[in-house]
Design an enzyme around this catalytic site. Structure first.
Site, PDB file in Angstrom:
ATOM      1  N   ASP A 135       0.760  -0.933   0.054  1.00 57.40           N
ATOM      2  CA  ASP A 135       0.532   0.341  -0.424  1.00 57.40           C
ATOM      3  C   ASP A 135       1.521   1.397  -0.005  1.00 57.40           C
ATOM      4  O   ASP A 135       1.806   1.250   0.425  1.00 57.40           O
ATOM      5  CB  ASP A 135      -1.136   0.468   1.238  1.00 57.40           C
ATOM      6  CG  ASP A 135      -0.231   0.128   1.955  1.00 57.40           C
ATOM      7  OD1 ASP A 135       1.033  -0.936   2.500  1.00 57.40           O
ATOM      8  OD2 ASP A 135      -0.593   1.062   3.483  1.00 57.40           O
ATOM      9  N   GLU A 159       0.047  -0.813   5.579  1.00 62.17           N
ATOM     10  CA  GLU A 159       0.670   0.157   6.737  1.00 62.17           C
ATOM     11  C   GLU A 159       0.564   1.644   6.722  1.00 62.17           C
ATOM     12  O   GLU A 159       1.047   2.076   7.769  1.00 62.17           O
ATOM     13  CB  GLU A 159       2.113  -0.579   5.941  1.00 62.17           C
ATOM     14  CG  GLU A 159       3.754  -0.307   6.803  1.00 62.17           C
ATOM     15  CD  GLU A 159       4.057   1.119   7.347  1.00 62.17           C
ATOM     16  OE1 GLU A 159       4.773   1.040   8.067  1.00 62.17           O
ATOM     17  OE2 GLU A 159       3.268   1.714   6.319  1.00 62.17           O
TER      18      GLU A 159
HETATM   19 ZN   LIG Z   1       6.833   2.148   4.005  1.00 61.87          ZN
END
Ligand SMILES: [Zn+2]
Length: 390
Positions: free
Chosen positions: A72, A136
């Site tokens: 991501d 994340e």
């Molecule tokens: Zn990162």
């Protein structure tokens, strides 16, 4: 069937072309999964609450060296300010431009290329795995943390882990991270009683209580540092009353603060301290004080030792420079993985991460693949059990 060599630049570009802004996956993990399947990895999707995650493993034997990261990316921000479409993955003057180029699709591609080369040369004397999450950059609740818990519950063993976050500061490989400070945020709300400024006895002013509390919190010097760590720091990030009238005692006052802390503290000890100070600041106050504490990660350190040393040596061999061992910067998913095994972080130069025109020299991705390849070689030399002679 021999595994085909992976071109890390082509793979990085294919990943960047998937606009996987958290929590969207946009097909990014499929691109990665296809490349890994070609190399012989067994791939498993591990979705949690709509977040896509991938665990892929090559081989069944131990030891298991894992590479962890995320596909991501953060939003592009001001699209007009970009020199090109952030998801076009343009190669320009030797640089790869695009959202995720350094954080961290470039390093994922570099590791896949390294794994392919190591496999082709018969150097994988154990297992290689990848733990790649799609969550994340967001709240990180359904990404690495959830996958790590699920893998641990089913008895999957990961012996050592390397996280591909962009740790390099000026040039590739100048810094590797062997720990991170912890992070704790707190929202303080002081509930008073609204009233006329001329009749304070009929009201309870939350403002002086909040000032008293913040002053007490700011007064404490948390520590002078910890071996390998900066001193802990507390920052008040906002104070809000929002009262437009000069003749009204407001009903409520709020503030937010964040603490970045080294191993002198834990999230729990700091939380207790904040709540204790809040109680003291509220002594004799007719209203009430709330302190909502959120601990987003504990401080941790992978002690310098054989694993850290072999990663540092791989960097030195490939680049001619000894990396600095650091614990600086924000939190990363290493905070979850360290519950399983020793973890170090090594990736591209982070100068443009999260910025407009995020970019990386294509040569750095090739060189990082070279470093990762040496890590893999050295790892299995150091940790594989020797074959017992008959
Ligand atoms: Zn990162």
């Amino acid at each position: 069937m021999p595994a085909a060599a992976v071109d890390p630049i082509a793979l990085a570009r294919a990943l960047i072309r998937r606009p996987s802004v958290t929590p969207a996956d946009a097909g990014a993990l499929k691109v990665l999964e296809d490349a890994l399947t070609q190399l012989g990895f067994a791939c498993r999707r591990m979705p949690f609450e709509g977040i896509e995650n991938l665990y892929a493993r090559l081989g069944k034997a131990s030891p298991n060296l894992c590479f962890a990261g995320h596909t991501d990316v953060v939003p592009v921000g001001d699209l007009e300010a970009w020199r090109c479409d952030p998801f076009e993955a343009r190669l320009e003057d030797g640089e790869l431009v695009g959202r995720g180029a350094v954080d961290m699709k470039g390093s994922i591609a570099a590791f896949v290329a390294a794994a392919g080369a190591a496999k082709g040369a018969g150097e994988v004397k154990g297992s290689l795995s990848l733990l790649i999450t799609g969550d994340e950059e967001g709240r990180a609740l359904h990404g690495t943390r959830a996958v790590v818990e699920a893998l641990a519950a089913e008895g999957e063993v990961i012996d050592h882990c390397m996280v591909g976050e962009p740790t390099s500061a000026e040039v590739l490989g100048d810094v590797i991270k062997i720990g991170r400070r912890g992070s704790l945020s707190t929202q303080i709300t002081v509930h008073g009683v609204q009233g006329h400024v001329a009749y304070p006895d009929r009201a309870a002013n939350p403002v002086p209580v909040l000032i008293r509390l913040l002053y007490a919190l700011q007064q404490r010097r948390l520590d002078d540092g910890f071996e390998g760590f900066q001193p802990s720091n507390l920052e008040v990030t906002t104070i809000d009353v929002g009262n437009p009238a000069s003749n009204v005692i407001p009903a409520q006052a709020t503030a937010k603060l964040n603490i970045r802390f080294n191993p002198n503290h834990s999230g729990g000890s700091l939380s207790d301290w904040i709540k204790g100070e809040a109680a003291r600041a509220g002594e004799g106050f007719a209203g009430k004080i709330e302190a909502a504490v959120e601990i987003s990660g504990e401080a941790f350190l992978t002690k310098p030792g054989p694993f850290v040393e072999l990663v540092a040596e791989a960097v030195a061999q490939e680049t001619g420079r000894r990396p600095q061992l650091s614990t600086s910067g924000g939190t990363s998913d290493a905070r979850f993985i360290r519950l399983l095994c020793p973890v170090v972080e090594l990736g591209l130069v982070g100068a443009t991460m999260h910025a407009v025109d995020e970019r990386v020299p294509a040569a750095d991705i090739e060189d990082l693949a070279g470093i990762y390849r040496r890590v893999i070689q050295r790892y299995f030399e150091a940790y594989s059990a020797p074959v017992q002679p008959q």
